[in-house]
Enzyme design. Structure first.
Site, PDB file in Angstrom:
ATOM      1  CB  SER A   1      -0.822   0.069   1.284  1.00  0.00           C
ATOM      2  OG  SER A   1      -1.448  -1.128   1.544  1.00  0.00           O
TER       3      SER A   1
ATOM      4  CD  GLU B   1      -2.626   3.601  -6.719  1.00  0.00           C
ATOM      5  OE1 GLU B   1      -3.017   4.769  -6.591  1.00  0.00           O
ATOM      6  OE2 GLU B   1      -2.084   2.971  -5.782  1.00  0.00           O
TER       7      GLU B   1
ATOM      8  CG  ASN C   1      -3.449   3.634   0.023  1.00  0.00           C
ATOM      9  OD1 ASN C   1      -4.681   3.691   0.028  1.00  0.00           O
ATOM     10  ND2 ASN C   1      -2.804   2.495   0.104  1.00  0.00           N
TER      11      ASN C   1
END
Ligand code: 3HC
Length: 297
Positions: free
Chosen positions: A127, A160, A198
């Site tokens: 992440s 992504e 994020n």
């Protein structure tokens, strides 16, 4: 550069979803876990999700009962669970979806560098950690990309695809094509903290929790405000439970270490407390809200 066989390390919250969309996309998938119980749990989730998707397709008239059953059988048949990492040796792409801890990830990448064939591509579903650092650990920085999926992977349409200065162009294009074959819209981004989503989403969740901690509004009202005021499918507090409080905390701790002066990454007090008490959100049944399975109660 053709990807046919994919390895996924980790069959948890994100890993099981990645395994499933890859199998649905036509890839043979080797999925590795450290314990049989983790594998069994992940595979059971995949089977439940495949059945749900098939039922919906029939209900909406998109598929006949027979085609839907064939879809489930075919996708499930492409998934090969194992506890033995050596089975990843001839995979064309190996994606790590393990715990969000850089030292553990680097140790795994080092191991993969020894096990996997020279031309294999390595992807990380991290992440927030540096893809370049993981590439260095693998000994093959040119073969390393980020492939960051979103929870629930089966439904969220984005991936992504992160490249570093060292990522080979062909590797990057192959990773993007893999994302598309899994039914996702790939966006390109650089190797920056949190990539695109994020970097925007986590500070927003932090602000919402700080608002709650200050007593400015209740969790329920903060969530209702963002659902009805901004059209978000979930409010930020529910979303934190959904992502996992431990994952959210790990992301923030990693960023605080690297960027101690960035106020957007300040860790809310209640987040630390709840993680300390083992209340990790939906997966443990308790976080900022109480949960039964997939539903808030
Ligand atoms: N597989 C198959 N079907 C699923 C599923 C799964 N894994 N999860 C949910 N569904 C189905 C449900 O069963 C339901 O089916 P039904 O219509 O037949 O009852 C349908 O999808 C809709 O689900 P729900 O009724 O539970 O609720 P919603 O309409 O709110 O949809 C949601 C659920 C898609 C999760 C939606 O709430 C949403 O988009 N939430 C935001 C999620 C989000 O922001 N994710 C990103 C998190 S950040 C991240 O992942 C990055 C990480 O690095 C931190």
């Amino acid at each position: 550069m053709k990807i046919e066989k994919v390895g996924v390390v980790g069959c948890g919250l994100m890993g099981h979803g990645i395994v499933q969309v890859a199998a649905q996309g036509g890839f043979e998938v080797i999925v590795v876990e450290t314990e049989q119980t983790f594998l069994d749990k992940g595979i059971a989730r995949i089977e439940k999700s495949l059945a749900k998707l098939a039922r919906k397709a029939v209900e909406k008239g998109k598929q006949s009962e027979d085609d839907a059953s064939a879809f489930v059988e075919m996708a499930r048949g492409r998934i090969h669970p194992t506890l033995d990492k050596q089975e990843l040796a001839d995979c064309d792409l190996v994606i790590e979806a393990i715990v969000e801890n850089m030292n553990v990830k680097k140790a795994l990448l080092r191991e993969l560098g020894d096990i996997c064939k020279r031309e294999a591509i390595f992807g990380s579903n991290t992440s927030s950690f540096s893809i370049a650092e993981m590439g260095e650990a693998s000994g093959r920085p040119d073969r390393m990309v980020g492939l960051h999926f979103f929870n629930p992977v089966q439904l969220m349409k984005l991936v992504e695809v992160v490249r570093t200065d060292a990522t080979d162009n062909e590797v990057y294009e192959a990773a993007k094509a893999f994302g598309k074959a899994c039914g996702k819209a790939p966006v390109s981004c650089g190797d920056t903290p949190g990539f695109v989503v994020n970097r925007l989403l986590v500070p927003y969740m932090v602000q919402a929790i700080q608002m709650l901690d200050r007593g400015d509004a209740t969790a329920e009202d903060i969530d209702t405000a963002m659902r009805f005021g901004c059209g978000h499918p979930m409010g930020p507090i529910t979303l934190t439970d959904y992502v996992g409080l431990d994952t959210t905390l790990s992301i923030l701790e990693g960023w605080c270490e690297r960027y101690p002066d960035e106020p957007a990454f300040a860790i809310p007090r209640s987040l630390r407390r709840l993680v300390g008490e083992g209340q990790l959100g939906r997966k443990t049944g308790q976080g900022y809200f109480n949960w039964e399975g997939d539903k808030r109660v």
